[in-house]
Scaffold this motif. Structure first.
Motif, PDB file in Angstrom:
ATOM      1  N   SER A  35      -2.800   6.810   4.567  1.00  0.00           N
ATOM      2  CA  SER A  35      -3.086   7.990   5.393  1.00  0.00           C
ATOM      3  C   SER A  35      -4.573   8.225   5.568  1.00  0.00           C
ATOM      4  N   VAL A  36      -5.378   7.286   5.113  1.00  0.00           N
ATOM      5  CA  VAL A  36      -6.822   7.457   5.283  1.00  0.00           C
ATOM      6  C   VAL A  36      -7.230   7.249   6.731  1.00  0.00           C
ATOM      7  N   TYR A  37      -6.631   6.222   7.363  1.00  0.00           N
ATOM      8  CA  TYR A  37      -7.094   5.826   8.690  1.00  0.00           C
ATOM      9  C   TYR A  37      -6.132   6.283   9.775  1.00  0.00           C
ATOM     10  N   GLY A  38      -6.652   6.317  11.019  1.00  0.00           N
ATOM     11  CA  GLY A  38      -5.850   6.745  12.162  1.00  0.00           C
ATOM     12  C   GLY A  38      -5.688   5.620  13.178  1.00  0.00           C
ATOM     13  N   GLU A  39      -5.227   5.994  14.386  1.00  0.00           N
ATOM     14  CA  GLU A  39      -4.907   4.994  15.410  1.00  0.00           C
ATOM     15  C   GLU A  39      -6.136   4.228  15.873  1.00  0.00           C
ATOM     16  N   HIS A  40      -7.255   4.922  15.984  1.00  0.00           N
ATOM     17  CA  HIS A  40      -8.452   4.239  16.480  1.00  0.00           C
ATOM     18  C   HIS A  40      -8.837   3.103  15.551  1.00  0.00           C
ATOM     19  N   GLU A  41      -8.857   3.385  14.223  1.00  0.00           N
ATOM     20  CA  GLU A  41      -9.220   2.334  13.277  1.00  0.00           C
ATOM     21  C   GLU A  41      -8.204   1.207  13.304  1.00  0.00           C
ATOM     22  N   LEU A  42      -6.929   1.576  13.495  1.00  0.00           N
ATOM     23  CA  LEU A  42      -5.898   0.529  13.567  1.00  0.00           C
ATOM     24  C   LEU A  42      -6.181  -0.437  14.704  1.00  0.00           C
ATOM     25  N   ALA A  79      -1.859  -7.623   5.971  1.00  0.00           N
ATOM     26  CA  ALA A  79      -0.858  -6.793   5.308  1.00  0.00           C
ATOM     27  C   ALA A  79      -1.158  -5.322   5.542  1.00  0.00           C
ATOM     28  N   PHE A  80      -2.441  -4.955   5.395  1.00  0.00           N
ATOM     29  CA  PHE A  80      -2.836  -3.564   5.590  1.00  0.00           C
ATOM     30  C   PHE A  80      -2.509  -3.128   7.011  1.00  0.00           C
ATOM     31  N   TYR A  81      -2.806  -4.026   7.962  1.00  0.00           N
ATOM     32  CA  TYR A  81      -2.548  -3.708   9.373  1.00  0.00           C
ATOM     33  C   TYR A  81      -1.062  -3.448   9.589  1.00  0.00           C
ATOM     34  N   GLY A  82      -0.227  -4.385   9.122  1.00  0.00           N
ATOM     35  CA  GLY A  82       1.210  -4.248   9.352  1.00  0.00           C
ATOM     36  C   GLY A  82       1.752  -2.956   8.793  1.00  0.00           C
ATOM     37  N   GLN A  83       1.344  -2.633   7.549  1.00  0.00           N
ATOM     38  CA  GLN A  83       1.910  -1.436   6.933  1.00  0.00           C
ATOM     39  C   GLN A  83       1.327  -0.170   7.536  1.00  0.00           C
ATOM     40  N   LEU A  84       0.049  -0.189   7.857  1.00  0.00           N
ATOM     41  CA  LEU A  84      -0.554   0.985   8.495  1.00  0.00           C
ATOM     42  C   LEU A  84       0.105   1.254   9.836  1.00  0.00           C
ATOM     43  N   ARG A  85       0.352   0.165  10.587  1.00  0.00           N
ATOM     44  CA  ARG A  85       0.948   0.368  11.910  1.00  0.00           C
ATOM     45  C   ARG A  85       2.376   0.873  11.788  1.00  0.00           C
ATOM     46  N   ALA A  86       3.131   0.323  10.813  1.00  0.00           N
ATOM     47  CA  ALA A  86       4.505   0.802  10.651  1.00  0.00           C
ATOM     48  C   ALA A  86       4.502   2.289  10.336  1.00  0.00           C
ATOM     49  N   LYS A  87       3.574   2.709   9.460  1.00  0.00           N
ATOM     50  CA  LYS A  87       3.523   4.126   9.084  1.00  0.00           C
ATOM     51  C   LYS A  87       3.140   4.990  10.285  1.00  0.00           C
ATOM     52  N   LEU A  88       2.087   4.580  11.018  1.00  0.00           N
ATOM     53  CA  LEU A  88       1.624   5.404  12.133  1.00  0.00           C
ATOM     54  C   LEU A  88       2.665   5.473  13.233  1.00  0.00           C
ATOM     55  N   GLU A  89       3.374   4.347  13.472  1.00  0.00           N
ATOM     56  CA  GLU A  89       4.395   4.382  14.523  1.00  0.00           C
ATOM     57  C   GLU A  89       5.572   5.241  14.096  1.00  0.00           C
ATOM     58  N   PHE A 135       0.848  -1.191   0.000  1.00  0.00           N
ATOM     59  CA  PHE A 135       0.000   0.000   0.000  1.00  0.00           C
ATOM     60  C   PHE A 135       0.877   1.232   0.000  1.00  0.00           C
ATOM     61  N   GLY A 136       0.428   2.232  -0.748  1.00  0.00           N
ATOM     62  CA  GLY A 136       1.196   3.461  -0.819  1.00  0.00           C
ATOM     63  C   GLY A 136       0.862   4.396   0.330  1.00  0.00           C
ATOM     64  N   ASP A 137       1.612   5.499   0.376  1.00  0.00           N
ATOM     65  CA  ASP A 137       1.420   6.454   1.466  1.00  0.00           C
ATOM     66  C   ASP A 137       0.014   7.034   1.500  1.00  0.00           C
TER      67      ASP A 137
END
Lengths: 315, 362
Positions: A243-250, A291-301, A237-239
């Protein structure tokens, strides 16, 4: 649209909001902030009912045991008001009086003074007593809060039970008002303190005993860096998609990955694909979500380390 | 949260082996690598805390016990780092619950109930009583006034006797009873049968009255005072009755055997309730809640002692009162107990066993 996923999310969001209102931060003497959650009033009531049932059950069992062991003496003991009863029946009477006294005071005192600070009913519900100012829970505090339980609970109930029948109406009403005033006390302050808690300086907090769940990085498609076991396809997934979702959705997504059913996962999969503009496939939802979870979390962290935090998709 | 993988059956009964850690470098996310490195320490802390919760300090090894504070601080600092760097909700909630449980154990009650009780008997109780001296004085004045009021009311109009003294308690002791009847109520029993049952019943009743007087202090102490007045008015009424029959010395002797202890106990419990009530009405520099807390704990210590006094009073009421004859010996017993209580509360000032308790109470 009221899909199972959105219903799940809104229910958990309301539950989280309610829990947040009950969170308090205790500061220990070394300056460590320990978060505690005040026990809900419903759970305290449940624990009290359980404790009562336990006490009543053991008193009844004890009386049955005595009458089973000494049936004749039991009748004699029941007329203990007379002065001419035998020594054994007298002993039984004393045992009974002491047992009732212990059941009324000792049960709560002994268990709340122990290492777990909770009676059996409280343990079943998962709550315990703690000192309000973050210090030690002293025996004096436990004694104070339990002595007050007497006028809050035992006395009005006994009063209502033995109200004389002639003026029964007004006595019972008075007893009821007495009882309700104290029982409704926790509803009039934000820390759910009853009168005993105020006098003793304690409060009742939740005592969760969470087990450590597996780390998400060691499971499924997260560990395989986005590659699905089933189809072999790699999800990247690209940047701007992340960037659509935030910590709560994660965190909602994490909860669903840990425990939800495949149908709910499929619904979430469809929602996310719609949001980020991808074509939803079928059959490989779990790998996609991991996959979405892993990449979203890496980006948010990563953003978090630079001080940029995105609480949820609206911020 | 998901359940851990099944462990061997032996781990159900023994301490079990800690599962081998997963390959840390293979974890994709940095925050998970952080967690996997520290997982062993957290699990060790959880084990120790679980054993302490199960049965106190006896079940924990010495080395575990020494490691507990360090592990607790490590877990707490991991929690603050994790809050800033990790978004793994499961780890955060686990760490929060672990730190909370460990905190309760590290800052749990330092001594068990029996050590506390020993300290209570050897100085704690007397100290608490001395601290509420002003309320004791107020309660004493109220009690004497109550007795005088009872006497005067009944002297004016004997109908007041029936209003003040409940029938069950009065028995044959009513206005108009002859001197012989009243004398017979002061007589002794011939044997001790049935007396312990009587004592047990008395104790329950007296303890109930005292606890009521204490707990009513919550309503600013007024109901406690009313309870004291009511009880003493009853006493005043009976004193008048026996005075009319010329038996007041005998009645006082009969009463003093257990009465000195029982009335002292009622005085203390009324004073304890009044102490709480006064501190809530006039909190001084503290907030109302804080003032209630400080005075509540002090009053609770006094109350534990009052319950003990009620046990002693019940035993005195049942046995010596019924078995000992002659008003001189009764006065001696009553006087001896009164002297003992006064000396114990006001003259006995041992040094504190633990200096830190003095710190904590300030």
């Amino acid at each position: 649209m009221n899909t199972p996923a959105t219903a799940y999310q809104s229910a958990s969001a309301t539950a989280l909001a309610r829990i947040d209102k009950r969170r308090r931060m205790l500061v220990t003497p070394e300056g460590i902030a320990v978060p505690v959650t005040i026990a809900s009033r419903g759970s305290r009531l449940g624990a009290l009912v359980l404790d009562f049932l336990i006490i009543i059950f053991s008193v009844v069992a004890f009386i049955l045991l005595i009458s089973f062991v000494a049936a004749g003496l039991f009748e004699e003991m029941a007329q203990a008001a007379e002065n001419t009863i035998s020594g054994a029946a007298e002993f039984l009477y004393i045992c009974l009086v002491l047992f009732l006294f212990l059941a009324r005071y000792g049960y709560f005192l002994a268990l709340e003074l122990g290492p777990r600070g909770a009676t059996l009913g409280k343990r079943a519900v998962g709550i315990r007593v703690a000192a309000r100012n973050g210090g030690r829970l002293t025996p004096e505090a436990i004694v104070a809060r339990n002595l007050l339980r007497d006028i809050e609970l035992f006395m009005p109930v006994i009063f209502m039970i033995i109200a004389p029948s002639g003026q029964g109406g007004s006595f019972a009403v008075a007893g009821l008002i007495w009882f309700l005033t104290f029982m409704l006390f926790p509803f009039f302050n934000k820390d759910a303190l009853r009168a005993g808690d105020i006098i003793a300086g304690t409060w009742v907090v939740e005592a969760p005993r969470t087990k450590l769940a597996e780390a998400m990085s060691t499971q499924g498609a997260v560990a395989a860096k986005g590659k699905s076991h089933i189809t072999g396809m790699r999800y990247e997934f690209g940047d701007e998609e992340l960037s659509v979702y935030g910590e709560h959705e994660l965190q909602v997504l994490e909860r669903m990955l840990r425990e939800a059913q495949p149908e709910a996962l499929a619904a979430v999969h469809a929602t996310i694909c719609r949001k980020i503009g991808w074509d939803p496939g079928a059959g490989d939802e779990r790998a996609f979500l991991e996959a979405f979870y892993g990449q979203l979390r890496a980006k948010l962290e990563g953003d978090m380390r630079f001080g940029v935090r995105k609480a949820d998709k609206f911020s | 949260m998901s359940i851990r993988p099944a462990t061997k059956v032996t781990s159900w009964f023994g301490r079990g082996e800690v599962a081998a850690p997963t390959d840390i470098e293979s974890a994709a996310l940095r925050s998970d690598r952080f967690r996997l490195e520290r997982e062993g320490d957290w699990q060790r802390l959880e084990e120790i805390v679980k054993r302490m919760e199960g049965g106190g300090l006896r079940r924990v090894d010495d080395e575990d016990l020494l490691a507990l504070p360090t592990l607790y601080r490590t877990a707490a600092s991991s929690l603050s780092v994790a809050r800033e760097t990790s978004l793994d909700a499961a780890t955060l909630s686990y760490l929060e619950s672990l730190v909370q449980r460990a905190w309760f154990q590290v800052y749990g009650p330092r001594k068990g109930f029996f050590a506390w009780f020993r300290e209570f008997l050897f100085g704690g109780w007397s100290r608490a009583v001395r601290e509420i001296w002003l309320d004791i004085c107020i309660a004493l004045v109220v009690m004497v006034a109550g007795a005088v009021v009872g006497w005067i009311l009944v002297a004016r109009d004997t109908d007041w006797y029936y209003r003040l003294v409940p029938l069950g308690l009065a028995d044959t002791r009513v206005p108009g009873a002859s001197r012989e009847e009243l004398m017979s109520t002061l007589a002794t029993e011939t044997d001790a049968g049935g007396l312990s049952a009587f004592a047990a019943g008395l104790f329950s009743n007296n303890a109930g009255v005292c606890i009521l007087a204490f707990a009513l202090g919550f309503a600013f102490g007024i109901p406690s005072l009313m309870l004291l007045i009511h009880n003493m008015a009853m006493l005043g009424a009976m004193l008048w009755l026996f005075h009319e029959a010329g038996l007041i010395t005998e009645f006082s002797a009969w009463l003093s055997v257990h009465g000195t202890t029982e009335l002292f106990g009622i005085l203390l419990s009324g004073a304890a309730g009044l102490h709480i009530g006064r501190s809530m009405a006039f909190p001084g520099k503290l907030s109302v809640l804080d003032a209630a807390q400080v005075s509540g704990r002090r009053a609770a210590v006094v109350m534990v002692g009052v319950v003990l006094m009620m046990v002693i009073a019940a035993l005195l009421e049942a046995f010596p009162r019924q078995l000992v004859d002659g008003h001189e010996s009764r006065f001696v017993i009553g006087g001896a107990f009164l002297t003992f209580w006064l000396a114990y509360f006001f003259l006995y000032r041992p040094r504190r066993l633990y200096a830190e308790d003095a710190e904590a109470e300030r």
